[in-house]
Design an enzyme around this catalytic site. Sequence first.
Site, PDB file in Angstrom:
ATOM      1  N   LYS A 215     -12.871 -46.095  39.670  1.00 21.34           N
ATOM      2  CA  LYS A 215     -13.316 -47.263  38.901  1.00 21.34           C
ATOM      3  C   LYS A 215     -14.470 -47.925  39.653  1.00 21.34           C
ATOM      4  O   LYS A 215     -14.270 -48.635  40.625  1.00 21.34           O
ATOM      5  CB  LYS A 215     -12.144 -48.241  38.747  1.00 21.34           C
ATOM      6  CG  LYS A 215     -12.158 -49.077  37.485  1.00 21.34           C
ATOM      7  CD  LYS A 215     -13.288 -50.064  37.410  1.00 21.34           C
ATOM      8  CE  LYS A 215     -13.038 -51.295  38.253  1.00 21.34           C
ATOM      9  NZ  LYS A 215     -14.244 -52.183  38.296  1.00 21.34           N
ATOM     10  N   GLY A 267     -13.280 -53.789  48.630  1.00 20.00           N
ATOM     11  CA  GLY A 267     -13.742 -54.976  47.921  1.00 20.00           C
ATOM     12  C   GLY A 267     -13.295 -56.225  48.643  1.00 20.00           C
ATOM     13  O   GLY A 267     -13.136 -56.216  49.868  1.00 20.00           O
ATOM     14  N   SER A 268     -13.071 -57.278  47.881  1.00 17.29           N
ATOM     15  CA  SER A 268     -12.763 -58.567  48.499  1.00 17.29           C
ATOM     16  C   SER A 268     -11.339 -58.613  49.032  1.00 17.29           C
ATOM     17  O   SER A 268     -10.435 -57.940  48.507  1.00 17.29           O
ATOM     18  CB  SER A 268     -12.968 -59.688  47.479  1.00 17.29           C
ATOM     19  OG  SER A 268     -12.066 -59.534  46.405  1.00 17.29           O
ATOM     20  N   GLY A 272      -7.797 -57.401  47.366  1.00 17.24           N
ATOM     21  CA  GLY A 272      -7.005 -56.482  48.189  1.00 17.24           C
ATOM     22  C   GLY A 272      -5.561 -56.943  48.320  1.00 17.24           C
ATOM     23  O   GLY A 272      -4.620 -56.146  48.230  1.00 17.24           O
ATOM     24  N   GLU A 289     -10.006 -51.509  52.266  1.00 21.59           N
ATOM     25  CA  GLU A 289     -11.162 -51.796  53.112  1.00 21.59           C
ATOM     26  C   GLU A 289     -11.768 -53.071  52.563  1.00 21.59           C
ATOM     27  O   GLU A 289     -12.357 -53.074  51.495  1.00 21.59           O
ATOM     28  CB  GLU A 289     -12.140 -50.611  53.059  1.00 21.59           C
ATOM     29  CG  GLU A 289     -13.001 -50.532  54.291  1.00 21.59           C
ATOM     30  CD  GLU A 289     -14.275 -51.313  54.117  1.00 21.59           C
ATOM     31  OE1 GLU A 289     -14.246 -52.526  54.436  1.00 21.59           O
ATOM     32  OE2 GLU A 289     -15.267 -50.751  53.667  1.00 21.59           O
ATOM     33  N   CYS A 323     -19.857 -55.218  54.190  1.00 27.33           N
ATOM     34  CA  CYS A 323     -18.583 -55.752  54.697  1.00 27.33           C
ATOM     35  C   CYS A 323     -18.611 -55.879  56.212  1.00 27.33           C
ATOM     36  O   CYS A 323     -17.999 -56.771  56.776  1.00 27.33           O
ATOM     37  CB  CYS A 323     -17.436 -54.867  54.249  1.00 27.33           C
ATOM     38  SG  CYS A 323     -17.734 -53.132  54.536  1.00 27.33           S
ATOM     39  N   GLU A 420     -16.784 -65.183  54.675  1.00 26.15           N
ATOM     40  CA  GLU A 420     -17.732 -64.108  54.396  1.00 26.15           C
ATOM     41  C   GLU A 420     -18.725 -64.591  53.338  1.00 26.15           C
ATOM     42  O   GLU A 420     -18.326 -64.958  52.239  1.00 26.15           O
ATOM     43  CB  GLU A 420     -16.983 -62.867  53.883  1.00 26.15           C
ATOM     44  CG  GLU A 420     -17.885 -61.694  53.646  1.00 26.15           C
ATOM     45  CD  GLU A 420     -17.127 -60.432  53.222  1.00 26.15           C
ATOM     46  OE1 GLU A 420     -16.341 -60.501  52.263  1.00 26.15           O
ATOM     47  OE2 GLU A 420     -17.345 -59.384  53.846  1.00 26.15           O
TER      48      GLU A 420
HETATM   49  P1  NAI Z   1     -14.035 -57.806  43.946  1.00 28.56           P
HETATM   50  O1  NAI Z   1     -13.064 -57.515  45.023  1.00 28.56           O
HETATM   51  O2  NAI Z   1     -13.586 -58.621  42.772  1.00 28.56           O
HETATM   52  O3  NAI Z   1     -14.590 -56.423  43.343  1.00 28.56           O
HETATM   53  C1  NAI Z   1     -14.480 -55.173  43.941  1.00 28.56           C
HETATM   54  C2  NAI Z   1     -13.943 -54.167  42.933  1.00 28.56           C
HETATM   55  O4  NAI Z   1     -12.609 -54.504  42.568  1.00 28.56           O
HETATM   56  C3  NAI Z   1     -14.718 -54.104  41.620  1.00 28.56           C
HETATM   57  O5  NAI Z   1     -14.739 -52.773  41.169  1.00 28.56           O
HETATM   58  C4  NAI Z   1     -13.870 -54.944  40.691  1.00 28.56           C
HETATM   59  O6  NAI Z   1     -14.030 -54.625  39.325  1.00 28.56           O
HETATM   60  C5  NAI Z   1     -12.492 -54.589  41.157  1.00 28.56           C
HETATM   61  N1  NAI Z   1     -11.454 -55.576  40.864  1.00 28.56           N
HETATM   62  C6  NAI Z   1     -11.590 -56.912  40.661  1.00 28.56           C
HETATM   63  N2  NAI Z   1     -10.389 -57.476  40.449  1.00 28.56           N
HETATM   64  C7  NAI Z   1      -9.470 -56.488  40.518  1.00 28.56           C
HETATM   65  C8  NAI Z   1      -8.050 -56.443  40.406  1.00 28.56           C
HETATM   66  N3  NAI Z   1      -7.337 -57.539  40.181  1.00 28.56           N
HETATM   67  N4  NAI Z   1      -7.432 -55.262  40.553  1.00 28.56           N
HETATM   68  C9  NAI Z   1      -8.132 -54.142  40.813  1.00 28.56           C
HETATM   69  N5  NAI Z   1      -9.471 -54.119  40.921  1.00 28.56           N
HETATM   70  C10 NAI Z   1     -10.141 -55.280  40.781  1.00 28.56           C
HETATM   71  O7  NAI Z   1     -15.291 -58.463  44.619  1.00 28.56           O
HETATM   72  P2  NAI Z   1     -16.438 -59.386  43.931  1.00 28.56           P
HETATM   73  O8  NAI Z   1     -15.783 -60.416  43.053  1.00 28.56           O
HETATM   74  O9  NAI Z   1     -17.436 -58.494  43.320  1.00 28.56           O
HETATM   75  O10 NAI Z   1     -17.048 -60.106  45.207  1.00 28.56           O
HETATM   76  C11 NAI Z   1     -16.472 -61.278  45.747  1.00 28.56           C
HETATM   77  C12 NAI Z   1     -16.573 -61.291  47.245  1.00 28.56           C
HETATM   78  O11 NAI Z   1     -15.831 -60.232  47.796  1.00 28.56           O
HETATM   79  C13 NAI Z   1     -17.976 -61.078  47.788  1.00 28.56           C
HETATM   80  O12 NAI Z   1     -18.687 -62.263  47.822  1.00 28.56           O
HETATM   81  C14 NAI Z   1     -17.691 -60.535  49.162  1.00 28.56           C
HETATM   82  O13 NAI Z   1     -17.447 -61.591  50.059  1.00 28.56           O
HETATM   83  C15 NAI Z   1     -16.424 -59.733  48.972  1.00 28.56           C
HETATM   84  N6  NAI Z   1     -16.706 -58.283  48.785  1.00 28.56           N
HETATM   85  C16 NAI Z   1     -16.487 -57.461  49.847  1.00 28.56           C
HETATM   86  C17 NAI Z   1     -16.787 -56.116  49.727  1.00 28.56           C
HETATM   87  C18 NAI Z   1     -16.590 -55.188  50.852  1.00 28.56           C
HETATM   88  O14 NAI Z   1     -17.217 -54.138  50.895  1.00 28.56           O
HETATM   89  N7  NAI Z   1     -15.705 -55.467  51.775  1.00 28.56           N
HETATM   90  C19 NAI Z   1     -17.355 -55.553  48.504  1.00 28.56           C
HETATM   91  C20 NAI Z   1     -17.491 -56.496  47.435  1.00 28.56           C
HETATM   92  C21 NAI Z   1     -17.192 -57.805  47.602  1.00 28.56           C
END
Ligand code: NAI
Length: 509
Positions: A215, A267-268, A272, A289, A323, A420
């Site tokens: 996804k 992701g966030s 997580g 991660e 990240c 972050e």
């Molecule tokens: P997010 O964690 O919401 O998105 C990452 C992925 O998870 C996307 O594919 C999203 O569609 C999916 N997702 C969202 N909610 C979900 C759920 N309940 N269950 C399963 N999958 C889900 O991150 P977002 O909102 O894009 O960014 C917010 C903050 O997160 C950023 O400002 C940053 O601080 C952090 N982040 C960290 C990342 C990393 O590589 N460690 C990557 C992206 C964001």
Amino acid sequence: MEAGKGAQGGYVGRGAAGQDAPSAELAGHDSGTSWDYAPAPESREIVRIAPEYGLFVNGEFAPAASGRLFPTVNPATEEPLAQVAEAGPADVDRGVAAARAAYEQAWGPMPPAERAKYLYRIARILQERSREFAVLESLDNGKPIKESRDVDVPLAAAHFFYHAGWADKLEHAGFGPSPRPVGVAGQVIPWNFPLLMAAWKLAPALAAGNTCVLKPAETTPLTALLLAEVCQQAGLPPGVVNVLTGAGETGAALVAHPGVDKVAFTGSTEVGKQIQRTVAGTGKRLTLELGGKAANVVFDDAPVEAAVEGIVNGIFFNQGHVCCAGSRLLVQESVADAVVQRLRDRLGTLRLGDPLDKNTDIGAINSRPQLDKIRELSRAGEAEGAQRWSPPCELPERGFWFPPTVFTGVSQSHRIAREEIFGPVLSVLTFRTPEEAVTKANNTPYGLSAGVWTDKGSRILWLAQRLRAGVVWANTYNRFDPASPFGGYRESGFGREGGRHGLAAYLDA
Ligand code: NAI
Ligand code: MG
């Protein structure tokens, strides 16, 4: 000095000398005093973006059961690029069923040396089509073409090459004589390295004999869909890789699906934690991660020029959407003023603007919500008393942009030192002794990465033993290699990706 405006033309980043610069036409041709880069845009002709994309299930593209679509835009211009299918529960069922059937009938029974050939083929096609992938990634994500071309795409290919080599050697990898795949992997990835994160997830899973439902993030689905096309081109048996586009709800449905044996998420930290709750007690395997707030520690004996390059790479690479970004600079007090001054001089030379220009250093912020978050935290930094600085920087009128920003006078209690930001914003703190550096570096709920800059090898080892971070870079930063495991602990998650360690998550040893 180019003083162009607008989404395509507006790149900047000039020192003080640039203020009275000649017009664009004259720049570089006339007085001999200006050495600015002429525009060098990469052509987007190589990419064919369809108006609409379906879900990739069982080897074919098809609309979502609901018929629902969502747009993906170019964050540098806000131009809509395509409409993409939004997968709902029925599509998740279909994707997982296709992966299960492929696992049982094709990929599982296949001799590992045969599986390896497919991975090699995917890697080769990624190389052959690398320019297309780089341009598409920069269009959909906003990152500079220089980075998508030289980092994201080559590393993605390297991950497939590396794991192809493992596929038929797993019984010699220290996992016991006959490690087995886990089954169907549900994998959810973010928008900061869309293709590379897809490769990090798919390559080890496939090498170990699993099948996948991936996804991608909702703002950057296009390169994952192009990778699906590459899977077709490579003749990968249908259902081995499935790509379900959609937002958080699609991701949540995938990780909760009872047919998934292993969940991998990047992701966030917030999401997580939700996923961890969903998966708890189900017997599913999980790797997470998540975020970070890494310290980049500069000692007084560090070579300053190299350290400044490392600081810049640490926080301004990929607009700071990383990240493991070195978002907290910890610099020894005796050299702090000198280092910050060199850093400012260097930032004055960075060029911000059109991601497709080969000279661009800083591209667009990936989305409006992410820009809002960066703005909010930067305002908090000022309100809490830190000093904000950016080089003179003209931002394009359309699109999502944020200038490289440095906060000095930051204390550990400030939000910009704890949270972050995930943007091109550096918080500078100082320390006097190595012990104080360790205490400050570890004063974070995260534990993903850190950097250390010093002339002394013994000090590197001393510090690396004390830093609570999954990865510690010494006299370099943001270096990645498929053979080197990557991951963190505490609020940065758990599990490793890359290397022999990364395979463990996809094997039942
Ligand atoms: P997010 O964690 O919401 O998105 C990452 C992925 O998870 C996307 O594919 C999203 O569609 C999916 N997702 C969202 N909610 C979900 C759920 N309940 N269950 C399963 N999958 C889900 O991150 P977002 O909102 O894009 O960014 C917010 C903050 O997160 C950023 O400002 C940053 O601080 C952090 N982040 C960290 C990342 C990393 O590589 N460690 C990557 C992206 C964001
Ligand atoms: Mg996009």
